[in-house]
Design an enzyme around this catalytic site. Structure first.
Site, PDB file in Angstrom:
ATOM      1  N   ASP A 203      -7.451   0.269   0.198  1.00 14.92           N
ATOM      2  CA  ASP A 203      -6.514   0.515   1.283  1.00 14.92           C
ATOM      3  C   ASP A 203      -5.105   0.095   0.862  1.00 14.92           C
ATOM      4  O   ASP A 203      -4.911  -0.947   0.230  1.00 14.92           O
ATOM      5  CB  ASP A 203      -6.956  -0.300   2.503  1.00 14.92           C
ATOM      6  CG  ASP A 203      -6.112  -0.029   3.722  1.00 14.92           C
ATOM      7  OD1 ASP A 203      -6.090   1.124   4.177  1.00 14.92           O
ATOM      8  OD2 ASP A 203      -5.484  -0.976   4.229  1.00 14.92           O
ATOM      9  N   GLU A 262      -5.794   4.677  -2.199  1.00 11.64           N
ATOM     10  CA  GLU A 262      -4.993   5.273  -1.145  1.00 11.64           C
ATOM     11  C   GLU A 262      -3.544   4.968  -1.497  1.00 11.64           C
ATOM     12  O   GLU A 262      -3.026   3.902  -1.187  1.00 11.64           O
ATOM     13  CB  GLU A 262      -5.329   4.691   0.228  1.00 11.64           C
ATOM     14  CG  GLU A 262      -4.502   5.341   1.340  1.00 11.64           C
ATOM     15  CD  GLU A 262      -4.331   4.468   2.577  1.00 11.64           C
ATOM     16  OE1 GLU A 262      -4.063   5.032   3.649  1.00 11.64           O
ATOM     17  OE2 GLU A 262      -4.429   3.230   2.472  1.00 11.64           O
TER      18      GLU A 262
END
Length: 519
Positions: A203, A262
């Site tokens: 993330d 990401e």
């Protein structure tokens, strides 16, 4: 494992599970790991290679689990470590690998480290694990950075110092210049690798490192995840040093463990830096997700991604929807047109070289839920924006598994977000075995992809301006982005059998908003 051979992740189709909204195994209205385990046969039949689980860790759920209070345990609402282990065992037995989210940019404010930092006070080793600063102007934040979720990126504590949070105030940013932080996350990686996970989705992989001195922007502006411009808080070069320490840990385990970034960055060239040989294995190509449904836009994205990734020997990694973005049925127009375009786009994506990610429910053709009542909205952007930004809840509504019942088969109780009644007709039960349904389209496409593998590159074939036609490996793919049907014979070099079509192809004519694979 279903995907065999060297570097399975190069061609894998990976299915994102947002556990809170996937399936409720204990009847409390919230999805959980038991629910995921119960649905493994469905996922195996779909034809995917791996499951990616969004966070299920101990968390107050102020940001849907991306505010982690304990990186080594399961939140009781999702189950236990024993439930996790059982789910992984069953997934592996069904031939599916398991990837888990890791959230290294920040923790929850409920994390033991942050509580210790508040208790210890300014200048303490505990505070050095996070980014605390004093005001340069009394009563004002240390700089003008703004949160992704609106408002200031700084919150003041009782002793007068401020802490940085690029997201919600309950998500303080770690200080990655601190050796304890770096060592802690290496240990967290090993903890989950030891439990058998096959990889990690990272993330905010372009975060963590901030420019020295935390330079002001010059004027307050909302932080954007989209990475369209360079900023002192995202995609700072020092982040690559972190991944060079992570890669040896992944490589030290058997079974080709992997990591996908990401990384919202300003160009394909910047994104490719994350997948150099000594760093990560994949990085999401969000350019396709952000592109309009248009032939020229798609070709530009595809050409750029394949060309840049080839320079570092990394596979392309495609995605059209996820838990942070409106579902592509709705982005492409909603209704019948949006669904037709979404089906066509998905079939095109699955014909491309590299790896593809599917977001839960897109195989059912689910739309974005735009009319959720204000009082159920849970995304922190709703509160921090003063009710002007409705946030991401519309793509996180619990899945419909059956055509009847209060939760459409999601569980034995209600659902934490309400489901639209129209979803009964889109449920997995309603589409199972129905020729032409979106579920059967995905099953057929994924089954065909196993026997007709895309290659490592695409060869573009002559086509009108609103059509894309290419060959890759054993697949020739044609997508009609235009508004008028096109005889396939007019494309000249596409004789052969139709393997899969996203819509009905009659008398050799490809309708508008339709993709076909030819063998």
């Amino acid at each position: 494992m279903t995907t065999t051979g060297q570097e399975w992740w190069r061609t894998a189709v990976i299915y994102q599970v947002y556990p809170r909204s996937f399936a409720d195994g204990n009847g409390d209205g919230t999805g959980d790991l038991k629910g995921v385990r119960d649905r493994i046969p469905y996922l195996a039949e779909l034809g995917i290679d791996a499951i990616w689980l969004s966070p299920f860790y101990t968390s107050p759920l102020n940001d849907g689990g991306y505010d982690v209070a304990d990186f080594r345990d399961v939140d009781p609402r999702f189950g236990t470590l024993a439930d996790f282990d059982a789910m992984v065992t069953d997934a592996h037995a069904a031939g599916l690998r398991v990837i888990v989210d890791i959230v290294p940019n920040h923790s929850s404010s409920e994390h033991a480290w942050f509580k210790a930092a508040l208790a210890a006070g300014p200048g303490s080793p505990e505070r050095e694990r996070y980014i605390f600063r004093d005001s340069e102007v009394e009563g004002e934040p240390p700089n003008d950075w703004q949160s992704v979720f609106h408002g200031s990126a700084w919150t003041r504590v009782e002793d007068g110092q401020w802490y940085l949070h690029l997201f919600d105030s309950t998500q303080p940013d770690f200080n990655w210049e601190n050796d304890e932080v770096r060592a802690e996350f290496l240990d967290i990686l090993r903890f989950w690798l030891d439990r058998g996970v096959d990889g990690f989705r990272i993330d905010v992989a372009h975060g963590m490192v901030k420019e020295a001195g935390l330079p002001a922007l010059g004027a307050p502006q909302s932080i954007e995840m989209l990475g369209t411009t360079k900023a002192p808080y995202f995609d700072v070069d020092g982040v690559h040093d972190i991944y060079r320490t992570w890669r040896p840990v992944l490589d030290s385990y058997p079974g080709e463990r992997m990591a996908v970034a990401e990384a919202w960055v300003e160009s394909p060239e910047r994104r490719a830096m994350y997948v150099r040989a000594d760093e990560l294995h994949q990085a999401f190509n969000f350019d396709l997700l952000m592109a309009d449904f248009a032939a020229a836009d798609y070709r530009k994205v595809i050409d750029a991604e394949l060309a840049i990734n080839a320079t570092v020997g990394a596979p392309a990694t495609w995605v059209l929807s996820n838990h942070d973005r409106p579902r592509h049925v709705t982005r492409y127009g909603d209704g019948e047109t949006g669904l037709a375009r979404a089906r066509a786009a998905s079939l095109l994506m699955l014909a491309l070289p590299g790896s593809a990610y599917i977001y839960q429910g897109e195989e059912l053709g689910l739309n974005e839920v735009l009319d959720l009542p204000d009082d159920v909205l849970d995304d922190p952007t709703w509160k921090r924006s003063g009710g002007t930004d409705r946030g991401r809840d519309g793509c996180r509504v619990p899945l419909p598994w059956k055509s009847y019942g209060a939760s459409l088969g999601f569980g034995n109780a209600g659902t934490w977000l309400p489901q639209p009644p129209a979803w009964a007709e889109l449920s997995a039960e309603a589409q199972d075995g129905v020729e032409g349904s979106t579920l059967e389209l995905y099953r057929t496409a994924l089954r065909t992809r196993r026997t007709h593998r895309p290659g490592d590159a695409v060869t573009w074939l002559d086509s009108p301006s609103d059509v894309l036609a290419f060959s890759s490996g054993a697949i020739r793919c044609v997508t009609n982005f235009g508004g008028n049907p096109i005889p396939l014979a007019d494309l000249g070099t596409l004789e052969g059998d139709i393997l899969v079509a996203s819509g009905p192809v009659q008398d050799g004519t490809l309708p508008a908003n339709t993709t076909v694979w030819i063998g």
